[in-house]
Design a protein around this motif. Structure first.
Motif, PDB file in Angstrom:
ATOM      1  N   PHE A   1       0.892  -1.233  -0.157  1.00 16.76           N
ATOM      2  CA  PHE A   1       0.051   0.036  -0.008  1.00 16.76           C
ATOM      3  C   PHE A   1       0.896   1.333   0.087  1.00 16.76           C
ATOM      4  N   GLN A   2       0.447   2.337  -0.323  1.00 17.82           N
ATOM      5  CA  GLN A   2       1.098   3.578  -0.355  1.00 17.82           C
ATOM      6  C   GLN A   2       0.277   4.626  -0.009  1.00 17.82           C
ATOM      7  N   THR A   3       1.115   5.750   0.678  1.00 19.80           N
ATOM      8  CA  THR A   3       0.676   7.094   1.253  1.00 19.80           C
ATOM      9  C   THR A   3       1.512   8.094   0.680  1.00 19.80           C
TER      10      THR A   3
ATOM     11  N   THR B   1       5.669   3.210   0.643  1.00 14.72           N
ATOM     12  CA  THR B   1       5.350   1.997   0.498  1.00 14.72           C
ATOM     13  C   THR B   1       5.548   1.304   1.450  1.00 14.72           C
TER      14      THR B   1
ATOM     15  N   THR C   1       1.072  -2.441   4.905  1.00 20.54           N
ATOM     16  CA  THR C   1      -0.472  -1.991   4.938  1.00 20.54           C
ATOM     17  C   THR C   1      -0.800  -0.709   4.853  1.00 20.54           C
ATOM     18  N   GLN C   2      -1.803  -0.389   4.666  1.00 22.93           N
ATOM     19  CA  GLN C   2      -2.309   1.079   4.285  1.00 22.93           C
ATOM     20  C   GLN C   2      -1.964   1.863   5.812  1.00 22.93           C
ATOM     21  N   ASP C   3      -2.278   1.297   6.908  1.00 23.97           N
ATOM     22  CA  ASP C   3      -2.122   1.907   8.156  1.00 23.97           C
ATOM     23  C   ASP C   3      -0.639   2.269   8.386  1.00 23.97           C
TER      24      ASP C   3
ATOM     25  N   THR D   1       0.643   5.120   6.047  1.00 25.44           N
ATOM     26  CA  THR D   1       0.153   6.391   6.918  1.00 25.44           C
ATOM     27  C   THR D   1       0.898   6.713   7.958  1.00 25.44           C
TER      28      THR D   1
ATOM     29  N   GLU E   1      -3.886   8.688   1.390  1.00 29.88           N
ATOM     30  CA  GLU E   1      -3.866   7.316   1.010  1.00 29.88           C
ATOM     31  C   GLU E   1      -4.150   6.896  -0.148  1.00 29.88           C
TER      32      GLU E   1
ATOM     33  N   GLY F   1      -3.850   3.889  -1.449  1.00 34.14           N
ATOM     34  CA  GLY F   1      -4.480   2.442  -1.701  1.00 34.14           C
ATOM     35  C   GLY F   1      -3.279   1.456  -1.982  1.00 34.14           C
ATOM     36  N   GLN F   2      -3.749   0.237  -2.402  1.00 31.10           N
ATOM     37  CA  GLN F   2      -3.020  -0.800  -2.774  1.00 31.10           C
ATOM     38  C   GLN F   2      -2.221  -0.716  -4.160  1.00 31.10           C
TER      39      GLN F   2
END
Length: 457
Positions: free
Chosen positions: A306-308, A381, A384-386, A389, A423, A425-426
């Motif tokens: 996932f990326q923020t 990257t 997980t998204q959490d 972030t 965020e 997403g994946q």
């Protein structure tokens, strides 16, 4: 033997890009016997295939379907749509079918709908691979069951035969999974006795609608395919086709401007002739079809981390005068911050894209180039998204106030959003770029003919 002429209305380069009902009507008034349009591509990256979600919004797809259905269906002219919902997954075909049902109910029509699925069973592909019938296309590695298992969806690109089969069974609307762009348009000419080379060449030229005209945004085109030639003209009276605009489309998304590989053979346009037939129409002749083994391209995509992202704008001339050194120092410092904040953490990365400098190309710039300003994107990257972030938040103050060099007051760079962390997403990735050999063009597809489902009013 007298020549035949099979007319195909290609109202747009892609479903959802703007079909005009008056242009569809104009094409049918000129004798076209089918309306055909592509609805997908790999151009937008792997996310549509990995998720099965269309790049084009439902409202735009419904608008275009309505524009075609309200004109074609009363005349009993079939509509062909390939690569539904951008990637041609099974769920994309079903999603498009739901919209067709809705439009049919609003218009009071009850068409027969053919659904053609081309998503692949991994066990079946494994057997094909063991038989030596799957080969890789550059730059992909050899096919492996492990990679296929990681793919969320795998589709095989169909040729024209499934469309022909659906029409023979009385379909009014054909909604198909992943299909080669040219096959959608070549199907009905081939079904009606047009020349194989002419049908495939016409399909290639018209695949993107008005892109083969002098005004790519002017709408669609009409192709009329005979045994040894085809004609192409715009549906809009405001533009025209020329030998240059038509022949140039053989270069589009094609590594060889003269040879086009399709299921069952190769189109050879080396000796093709492009003639200005009238002020708006071009006639093309002289292409050849080389029959070969029937293969279908396989496309597969997987989902990963996932990326923020965070963004800042920089105008500081001192920073911009030596941007590579600034980015190197910033990257090293932020890496250290993450390692101290999340000791032992694995599977994460930071990357930077300086827009206005070399974010698009990634190549070195001229030594004396100093931009007036840049937009700097930082991409985090993580598994997980959490976590992505949380890492971004740990870098917030440093990223927004990193000095040009140690020992000077902290700057404040411009930031466009609050909160700053976005965020994304994946992350998705294409994993399969292969071809599979088949004995029958219908071997890896599934066809279902169904009446429209109209909800009770």
């Amino acid at each position: 033997m007298s020549d035949i002429k099979v007319g195909v209305v290609v109202p747009a380069g892609a479903l959802g890009s703007g079909v005009r009902a008056e242009q569809v009507e104009a094409g049918l008034n000129m004798g076209a016997v089918v309306v055909a349009v592509d609805a997908g591509s790999t151009d937008s990256g792997p996310s549509c295939l990995a998720t099965g979600i269309s790049k084009v919004g439902r409202d735009a797809v419904k608008r275009d379907l309505k524009a075609m259905m309200q004109v074609a269906l009363p005349r009993r002219v079939p509509i062909l749509i390939g690569t539904c919902a951008t990637s041609g997954t099974d769920m994309g075909v079903d999603w498009t079918r739901e919209i067709v049902d809705e439009v049919a109910g609003e218009l009071g029509f009850a068409p027969q709908i053919a659904l053609i699925y081309s998503e692949q069973d991994k066990t079946r592909l494994s057997a094909k691979a063991r038989d030596g019938r799957i080969t890789s296309l550059p730059p992909a590695a050899d096919y492996s069951d492990d990679v296929a298992t990681e793919c969320r969806h795998i589709v095989a690109l169909m040729g024209p035969e499934p469309f022909i089969e659906a029409l023979k069974h009385g379909a009014d609307i054909v909604l198909a999974g992943r299909t080669t762009d040219a096959a959608i348009l070549a199907a009905v000419p081939l079904m009606n006795g047009a020349g194989v080379a002419s049908a495939w060449h016409a399909g290639k030229i018209a695949e993107c609608g008005g892109l083969c005209t002098e005004d790519p945004r002017g709408g669609g085109v009409l192709i009329e395919v005979g045994r040894d030639h085809f004609d192409v003209r715009p549906l809009s009276p405001e533009t025209r086709c020329t030998p240059e605009s038509v022949s140039a489309h053989m270069l589009y998304e094609n590594s060889d401007p003269f040879r086009l590989y399709e299921p069952g053979g190769v189109l050879d346009a080396t000796d093709a002739r492009y003639e200005q037939l009238d002020s708006r129409t071009v006639r093309v002749s002289g292409s050849r079809w080389e029959k070969g083994a029937y293969t279908m391209k396989l496309e597969g995509a997987s989902s990963g981390p996932f990326q923020t992202i965070m963004m800042i704008g920089i105008q500081d001339p001192d920073v911009l005068s030596d941007l590579p050194a600034f980015l190197e120092r910033m990257s090293g410092h932020l890496d250290t911050v993450v390692q101290r904040t999340f000791p032992g953490l694995e599977g994460w990365s930071l990357s930077f894209r300086p827009y206005g400098y070399n974010a698009v190309s990634g190549t070195p710039v001229k030594p004396d180039y100093i931009p007036q300003e840049i937009g700097l994107m930082m991409i985090v990257t993580a598994p997980t998204q959490d976590l992505a972030t949380r890492i971004a938040k740990s870098l917030n103050s440093t990223f927004f106030h990193f000095p040009r060099k140690p020992g000077i007051p902290l700057p404040s760079y411009a930031y466009p959003f609050s909160p700053a962390e976005i965020e994304r997403g994946q992350v998705h990735e294409f994993r399969l770029n292969h071809v599979v050999s088949v004995d029958d063009p219908l071997e890896l597809v599934r066809l279902s003919l169904q009446p429209v489902k109209v909800a009770a009013q």
